[in-house]
Scaffold this motif. Sequence first.
Motif, mmCIF file in Angstrom:
data_model
loop_
_atom_site.group_PDB
_atom_site.id
_atom_site.type_symbol
_atom_site.label_atom_id
_atom_site.label_comp_id
_atom_site.label_asym_id
_atom_site.label_seq_id
_atom_site.Cartn_x
_atom_site.Cartn_y
_atom_site.Cartn_z
ATOM 1 N N GLY A 450 0.811 -1.202 0.000
ATOM 2 C CA GLY A 450 0.000 0.000 0.000
ATOM 3 C C GLY A 450 0.845 1.252 0.000
ATOM 4 O O GLY A 450 2.015 1.244 -0.368
ATOM 5 N N ARG A 451 0.240 2.337 0.456
ATOM 6 C CA ARG A 451 0.921 3.624 0.393
ATOM 7 C C ARG A 451 0.988 4.319 1.744
ATOM 8 O O ARG A 451 1.286 5.505 1.813
ATOM 9 N N SER A 467 3.807 9.778 1.767
ATOM 10 C CA SER A 467 2.721 10.485 1.095
ATOM 11 C C SER A 467 2.997 10.558 -0.399
ATOM 12 O O SER A 467 4.152 10.597 -0.828
ATOM 13 N N GLU A 468 1.908 10.600 -1.169
ATOM 14 C CA GLU A 468 1.998 10.820 -2.616
ATOM 15 C C GLU A 468 1.608 12.250 -2.977
ATOM 16 O O GLU A 468 1.236 12.521 -4.118
ATOM 17 N N TYR A 476 8.421 11.863 4.328
ATOM 18 C CA TYR A 476 8.463 13.214 4.893
ATOM 19 C C TYR A 476 8.785 13.100 6.379
ATOM 20 O O TYR A 476 8.363 12.149 7.055
ATOM 21 N N LEU A 477 9.496 14.087 6.900
ATOM 22 C CA LEU A 477 9.790 14.146 8.325
ATOM 23 C C LEU A 477 8.925 15.210 8.971
ATOM 24 O O LEU A 477 8.988 16.393 8.596
ATOM 25 N N TYR A 478 8.103 14.791 9.921
ATOM 26 C CA TYR A 478 7.218 15.704 10.654
ATOM 27 C C TYR A 478 7.797 16.027 12.025
ATOM 28 O O TYR A 478 8.467 15.195 12.653
ATOM 29 N N ASP A 479 7.509 17.213 12.482
ATOM 30 C CA ASP A 479 7.745 17.581 13.879
ATOM 31 C C ASP A 479 6.543 17.090 14.668
ATOM 32 O O ASP A 479 5.430 17.598 14.480
ATOM 33 N N VAL A 496 9.150 5.449 -3.424
ATOM 34 C CA VAL A 496 9.565 4.562 -2.338
ATOM 35 C C VAL A 496 8.630 3.357 -2.345
ATOM 36 O O VAL A 496 7.413 3.512 -2.284
ATOM 37 N N ARG A 497 9.198 2.161 -2.431
ATOM 38 C CA ARG A 497 8.392 0.942 -2.471
ATOM 39 C C ARG A 497 8.267 0.290 -1.095
ATOM 40 O O ARG A 497 7.268 -0.363 -0.799
#
Length: 868
Positions: A450-451, A467-468, A476-479, A496-497
């Motif tokens: 999946g994604r 995320s697409e 992505y890197l979140y705070d 990214v697989r």
Amino acid sequence: MCTSFKGSKPIFLAMFAMWASIPTPGLSGQGTLADYQRGHELQAKAKGLVVNTPGPTNWIGETDHFWYTRAVKGGTEFVLVDADAGTKKAAFDQERLAGAISKATNHPYTALMLPFAPMTGRGGAARPMPGAAMSAPLTFVDGEKAIQFGVSGSLYKCGLADYLCAKTGPVPEEDGRGGRGASPEDEALISPEGPGGDPVDGLEYQPPASQANDAGHYDRVQHACAEVPQGGAGRGRGQVRGGAGGARLGVGSQFLGQLPAEAPETCASFDGKWVAYIENFNVFLKPVGGKEDGVPLSFDGSEGNYYSLRTLAWSPDSKKLVAYHTRPGYDREITYIESSPKDQIQPKHTTIHYAKPGDTLDIAYPALFDVATKKETEIDHGLFPNPYSISAPVWWKDGRGFTFEYNQRGHQAYTVIEVNAQTAQTRPLIAEETKTFFYYSNLGPGLSAGRKYRYDVNDGKEIIWASERDGWEHLYLYDGVTGKVKNQITKGDWLVREVEHVDEAKGQIWFYAGGIVPGQDPYFTQLYRINFDGKGLTKMTDADGTHTVSFSHDRKFYTDTWQRIDLASVAQLRKADDQKVVMDLDKGDTSALTAAGFKFPEVFVAKARDGKTDIWGTITRPMNFDPAKKYPVIENIYAGPQGSFVPKTFSAVAPDQAMAELGFIVVHVDGMGTSNRSKAFHDVAFKNLGDAGFPDRILWHQAAAAKYPYYDISRVGIFGTSAGGQSSLGGVLFHPEFYKVVVTNSGCHDNRMDKMWWNEQWMGWPLGPQYAASSNVDNAYRLQGRALIVIGEMDSNVDPASSLQVVNALVKAHKHFDMIYIPGQNHGVASLGTEHYRDDYFVHYLLGVEPPDWNKVSLPADDAAAGN
């Protein structure tokens, strides 16, 4: 007219004779018994012709040693490698070991045919293949001075100094969740889709949550006591109603995971002082070991609004707990009549639970309880007003709050929600929105990847999220404190697989990518490493093929194994710090195979409907191929949006080679609407499963015909199973100018009739006119070609009524067709593996010749399945 293809001589022999009279220049001798026999014998003929093929890597404990298997003529050799020294040797004396095992088990074994369960797997943990019942994998024990394995239900231990073996006990039961689940998050069993060999709806085996690697981030789960299903979601059918009783789980249900064999009756706090339990649909609390009665924490529970012990979770400090209460939805059941049960003459009646698109769902909401005050705080629903699912609660390790994931009905909004432990206030940590669909299954290996991916760094102070949103699947890197994106980690026109590993201390991520290497098949996976800040992208693999990597315990070394459909597996040992090759391990040798006349499928690429995008497929020709002849074309289709399906790995005998031997060219194609490419490529399927990538597929066929004069697109057939069954029949209905003959097996022909989780994911919610537009039932009147409809009476994956409704619509439209309705058969109709119905149909209607009379002649029974 609806008839059985095999039992309709008065009507259909005349039709077949008519087709046989149609001139087919250059095709004499094809479709004969000799052709069937040749296809039937392929597996036996190829046996032992591919040698030196390396098997999965098996690292030994916390050492730099590992073992792997090597295929040799006559069986298997076992190789032991010392990565630090860069040496390899025989893992043991196989001749002596065979004698010792034969003596201990009272069963004869040979040196190259030892009773060790076949292994599979990606990463550092190879595991027995599904179906290796009553066995246990080979392991080295006692400092590599002995081995242990299981066979026929018993464990054995063999010393490697004296070569003495002894039984040590029974094979332990595997820790896993059996059975067919309700969503792509569930562990799915491998189940062949009939003769085509595709997995059921593209799903494949996944390890249970207890075995998950970093990609599952299960280390953050507190385990007291909410059970987090594989996909990190859970609610709906399958809830425990009223304590331990009343557990239900049916195919198509929305509880994303499986119930344990026996639901627990209580849930103990981390400090061991309290137990929570469900009584009269409410949450109760009592001291451990105390004689006093429990006290209620909730008062609003009822049969129509019950609390579930399964979703109850204690905070790490044992001062609070959270539980979900659930309002039941519509409990749809499918009824089956088993006409020919094995244990009695009379038919049997059974039902299963099976949610379908548009059904009212169970709705679950969390509530927070304070142990000291015994008070309940209802959590505001504003951030999750219309759930398709919410995941089980997971507390932060410092107890500041807990999180759950909200998947909105329709799969266009997905939110990670945090609840403050002190105030019960909610806030969105991550909010993902899309105009089409959010593929909410976990990012990972296999056809059903999946994604969705989430990894909490430093107890959620930072979060890695997939995320697409920029058109490709990236990280992505979140705070985690502010809920803001700190930076995009990966970026580019590639995806990214799978995330293989996250190293929090070094701030690095290892991941498999697709489409990143110019000129390579974009479906091949290559391994990379990157820093959290998006810098330092490092290529860990490079050969032209699809890669599988396995690291040592300290990630100092890794094995890199790659393959293609025309390249048997090749394996190397490398160092992780500089990617230098320590040693070549083994390389599959196919020289004997090609000398015997076997040929590999051709990879063929043509442009899609947009004139720019490459569409990838394979072409399989007969072994006695003659370019001066004309060959009808058959497409083996599976177009489910949950994956990509053109083979990328090596097989000594191509999946469709036996069919090709009858005088056909057989192809696989991944058209637009399938996964593992860009978001735009995938979105073609949105509310439009009837498209099935056919505009791309037809252009691909036309490009092949333009290049190869023998590629006859005036006679094109198509077959598929499950979602492939829907697509194959749809090809004949929606594109009759191109596809002339279809064999459709176990098809989900109307997306309103099939399981909710799969169909609402792609076709949308609420239900609208798009469902009818893609329906083979509503469009059955379009039939112009020949159609054989195959149905399994006891299909628990796809409601068999879906196929029967097509039959009904065809009859009403005065269309002639053929049907095989097989008693007792489940999804995929496994009995077709030893019959010729599908192949005969194409021989009749594409070759125009009479196939063998199987009532008078037959192929040998020993390996009949090999040719079909």
